[in-house]
Design an enzyme around this catalytic site. Sequence first.
Site, mmCIF file in Angstrom:
data_model
loop_
_atom_site.group_PDB
_atom_site.id
_atom_site.type_symbol
_atom_site.label_atom_id
_atom_site.label_comp_id
_atom_site.label_asym_id
_atom_site.label_seq_id
_atom_site.Cartn_x
_atom_site.Cartn_y
_atom_site.Cartn_z
ATOM 1 N N GLY A 55 0.773 -1.119 0.089
ATOM 2 C CA GLY A 55 0.122 -0.004 0.074
ATOM 3 C C GLY A 55 0.749 1.311 -0.045
ATOM 4 O O GLY A 55 1.951 0.915 0.327
ATOM 5 N N CYS A 82 5.253 -6.247 1.584
ATOM 6 C CA CYS A 82 5.697 -4.771 1.632
ATOM 7 C C CYS A 82 5.105 -4.064 2.678
ATOM 8 O O CYS A 82 5.296 -4.465 3.949
ATOM 9 C CB CYS A 82 5.314 -4.283 0.141
ATOM 10 S SG CYS A 82 6.121 -2.683 -0.071
ATOM 11 N N TYR A 83 4.048 -3.196 2.295
ATOM 12 C CA TYR A 83 3.438 -2.544 3.420
ATOM 13 C C TYR A 83 2.873 -3.453 4.650
ATOM 14 O O TYR A 83 2.724 -3.403 5.767
ATOM 15 C CB TYR A 83 2.066 -1.709 3.017
ATOM 16 C CG TYR A 83 1.272 -0.961 3.912
ATOM 17 C CD1 TYR A 83 1.752 0.108 4.562
ATOM 18 C CD2 TYR A 83 0.078 -1.457 4.441
ATOM 19 C CE1 TYR A 83 1.136 0.828 5.501
ATOM 20 C CE2 TYR A 83 -0.615 -0.971 5.439
ATOM 21 C CZ TYR A 83 -0.013 0.620 5.855
ATOM 22 O OH TYR A 83 -0.836 1.101 6.789
ATOM 23 N N HIS A 170 7.943 -7.592 -3.827
ATOM 24 C CA HIS A 170 6.578 -7.878 -4.550
ATOM 25 C C HIS A 170 6.577 -9.166 -5.264
ATOM 26 O O HIS A 170 7.292 -9.279 -6.323
ATOM 27 C CB HIS A 170 6.139 -6.779 -5.521
ATOM 28 C CG HIS A 170 5.490 -5.485 -4.706
ATOM 29 N ND1 HIS A 170 4.214 -5.381 -4.087
ATOM 30 C CD2 HIS A 170 6.235 -4.493 -4.490
ATOM 31 C CE1 HIS A 170 4.169 -4.466 -3.543
ATOM 32 N NE2 HIS A 170 5.308 -3.776 -3.627
ATOM 33 N N GLU A 172 4.303 -10.861 -6.627
ATOM 34 C CA GLU A 172 3.229 -11.005 -7.689
ATOM 35 C C GLU A 172 3.612 -10.179 -8.938
ATOM 36 O O GLU A 172 2.799 -10.600 -10.151
ATOM 37 C CB GLU A 172 1.837 -10.365 -6.989
ATOM 38 C CG GLU A 172 2.048 -8.716 -6.916
ATOM 39 C CD GLU A 172 2.489 -8.365 -5.604
ATOM 40 O OE1 GLU A 172 3.331 -8.951 -5.081
ATOM 41 O OE2 GLU A 172 2.438 -7.150 -5.187
ATOM 42 N N SER A 224 -24.044 -8.998 -26.511
ATOM 43 C CA SER A 224 -23.486 -8.067 -27.392
ATOM 44 C C SER A 224 -22.486 -8.698 -28.324
ATOM 45 O O SER A 224 -22.111 -8.288 -29.244
ATOM 46 C CB SER A 224 -22.566 -7.077 -26.433
ATOM 47 O OG SER A 224 -21.336 -7.782 -25.633
ATOM 48 N N GLY A 226 -19.675 -9.837 -27.282
ATOM 49 C CA GLY A 226 -18.312 -9.738 -26.555
ATOM 50 C C GLY A 226 -18.256 -10.833 -25.639
ATOM 51 O O GLY A 226 -19.139 -11.710 -25.448
ATOM 52 N N VAL A 227 -16.755 -10.862 -24.921
ATOM 53 C CA VAL A 227 -16.389 -12.057 -24.421
ATOM 54 C C VAL A 227 -17.468 -12.361 -23.115
ATOM 55 O O VAL A 227 -17.810 -13.707 -22.938
ATOM 56 C CB VAL A 227 -14.970 -11.990 -23.740
ATOM 57 C CG1 VAL A 227 -14.429 -13.260 -23.023
ATOM 58 C CG2 VAL A 227 -14.283 -11.578 -25.088
ATOM 59 N N ASP A 228 -17.592 -11.253 -22.375
ATOM 60 C CA ASP A 228 -18.253 -11.543 -20.887
ATOM 61 C C ASP A 228 -19.634 -12.148 -21.392
ATOM 62 O O ASP A 228 -20.293 -12.867 -20.712
ATOM 63 C CB ASP A 228 -18.316 -10.412 -20.159
ATOM 64 C CG ASP A 228 -16.831 -9.893 -20.093
ATOM 65 O OD1 ASP A 228 -15.823 -10.503 -20.393
ATOM 66 O OD2 ASP A 228 -16.731 -8.828 -19.529
ATOM 67 N N SER A 230 -21.032 -13.360 -24.097
ATOM 68 C CA SER A 230 -20.988 -14.593 -24.553
ATOM 69 C C SER A 230 -20.771 -15.743 -23.700
ATOM 70 O O SER A 230 -21.480 -16.965 -23.756
ATOM 71 C CB SER A 230 -20.014 -14.774 -25.732
ATOM 72 O OG SER A 230 -20.073 -13.631 -26.694
ATOM 73 N N LYS A 370 -11.036 -11.460 -15.566
ATOM 74 C CA LYS A 370 -10.995 -11.954 -17.213
ATOM 75 C C LYS A 370 -10.401 -13.024 -17.688
ATOM 76 O O LYS A 370 -10.888 -13.877 -18.516
ATOM 77 C CB LYS A 370 -10.639 -10.692 -17.828
ATOM 78 C CG LYS A 370 -11.130 -10.493 -19.283
ATOM 79 C CD LYS A 370 -12.170 -9.752 -19.574
ATOM 80 C CE LYS A 370 -12.696 -9.617 -20.777
ATOM 81 N NZ LYS A 370 -13.760 -8.798 -21.149
#
Length: 514
Positions: A55, A82-83, A170, A172, A224, A226-228, A230, A370
Site C-alpha cells: 500500500g 511490503c506494507y 513484490h 506478484e 453483445s 463480446g467475451v463476457d 457470450s 477476465k
Amino acid sequence: MNHQKIVVLDFGSQYTQVIARRIRECSVYSEILPFDTSASSLKKMGVCGIILSGGPASVLSKGSPRPDPKIFTLGVPVLGICYGLQLMGKMLGGKVVSSARREYGLGKLSFSKNSSRLLAGLDSPQQVWNSHGDKIEKLPDGFKAVGTTENSDFAVVEDTKRNFYGMQFHPEVVHTPRGMDIIRNFLRNICGCTGDWTMANYIDRAVEEIRAKVGDKKVILGLSGGVDSSVAAALIHKAVGDQLTCVFVDNGLLRKDERVHVENLFKNNFKMRMKTVRAEKLFLSKLSGVTNPERKRKIIGKTFIEVFDKAVKSIGQVDFLAQGTLYPDVIESVPIKGNPASLIKSHHNVGGLPKKMKLKLLEPLRELFKDEVRALGKELGLSKEVLWRHPFPGPGLGVRVVGDITKKRLDILREADAVLMEEMRSSGLYYNVWQAFAVFLPVKTVGVMGDERTYDNVIALRIVESQDAMTADWANIPHAVLAKISNRIINEVKGVNRVCLDISSKPPATIEWE
Ligand code: XMP
C-alpha cells in the site's frame, strides 16, 4: 461456493488485484476484501490464509490503515507483502523505521537453500522487485530473517510456529521471476490449499447454483457478442437451456456482418433461444444531427434500454436478468489516501438496465477475472475468435464516426474496418495488439484517382497495445502491412481517398476518438 479460500486484505496497492489473480493461477480461490474486514467475519468465511497487500501509506504515519489485530489470533497463516510486512513488524512488537533511501526497482535476494518454507525449492540468489520506503529494523519475537537483499536484512521473514510470514518485495509482479513459486509455497505448503479452483470444477458448481436459483423461471440476457456476455450466455444455457432467451439489439452501429456472426454462433450452433431486434432506423433517427460525443453516448444508452425493455416485455413473464459482470467490477474497496488505483475506476460500466424492470440479477461471472472467463468459455466450447476478440465499446461505431452519424458514413467505416481486420488477421498481428479499428473522420480532402480529382473522406487507423486500457501505446506495425491496409482501403472502399495512422499514446489521447 464451497472451495478453499485465501483472502487478500487491500491496503491500496496498485498490485492487489495482481496478487489475487496469481493466487487463482495457482488454482486456489482468492477474494479481495477491505483492509478493515473484521477477524470474526474472516473466521466465518473459513479462510485458509490471509495476505496483507502492499500500500502507499507508511505504517509510521498517524491514521495509516490497520487490519483488525485479532486476525493474528485466528490460527490462520498470514503473509504480509511490503506494507503488509511493515504492519506485521509494527503490530506484533518489532520496530519499523523510515529508510534513508527508498528502495525501488530490481533487487537481489540471497538466502541459504532449504532454510525457509516460503523459499523452498528456490536457488539463491533470486531477482526480486522492490518498492518501499519504510523498513524493519527489529523483528518481533518469534520471527527470523531467512532472506536478505542489498538494502534490507529482513527481505523475507518467518515465524513458522505461529505461521506468520512476510516479504519486503513484490512476488506478484513479473519482475520477480520466481514470485509465483513463492506464492505457491505459501498456498500449498503453508496454508494447505489443495488447488480445488479450476474452471472445469467451476462449471459444475455454477450450473448447480444457477439451477437452484432460477428454478423454473425465465432468464433474459442482453447479448453483445463480446467475451463476457457470450460466456455468461453459454454457461446459463448449459444450466437452464431454453429458459434462457438472449436478446441481441442491432443498433445499426455494429461492424460488418456482426449480427449474422452472433446469430450463427448462438442460434444455429449453440441452439439458444435468441431474439434479435433490428433497431437501426430508430437509433439512426435519434442520432441524426448529433455531433457531441457525450450526447451521442447518452442517446445510444437510453435508446438501448427502451428497445431492450420492449423486447423483454414481448417475451412474457421473465424473472431474471443475466449480466456478464466480472470480479474487478464488484471488488469493494475502501478509499485510501494517496492511492491512485482507487481513483481509476472503469468509467464505462453503463450501470446495467433500469431498476424499474424489477428483475432479479443473475451474474454467474461475478467471482471471475477476465482470464478465468476466457478459460471458462474455452471449457464451454467457445472459439478463440470469440474469447480473444478485441474490446468493442457498447456504443459501437457511434464513437468511431466523428461528427454526424449517418448510414452512409457507417457503411464506409464498416467496409474500411473489415479490410483492417482481414489484414490484421492474415498478417498474424490481430492477437498481438489490444485493439485495432478504423475511425471515420468528418473531413473531405482532395485526391487523384486515375485522371480525376476526387474530394473524399478520410479514414484513421487506430492500432494500440495495452495491458488494461488505462494506458496504451500505438503499436509498431510493419510498414508493409500498413501499406497493404492503406492501399486496399483506398482501392476497395468507395468514398475514401486518404488513410491516416494515429500515433498518439494514452494518455494524453484516449483509445477511442469519439
Ligand atoms: P478510451 O477511449 O477511454 O477507451 O481510452 C478505453 C477502453 O474502453 C473501451 N470503451 C468502451 N467499452 N463501453 C465499453 O464497454 C463503452 O462505452 C466504451 N467506451 C470505450 C475502448 O474501446 C477501450 O478499449
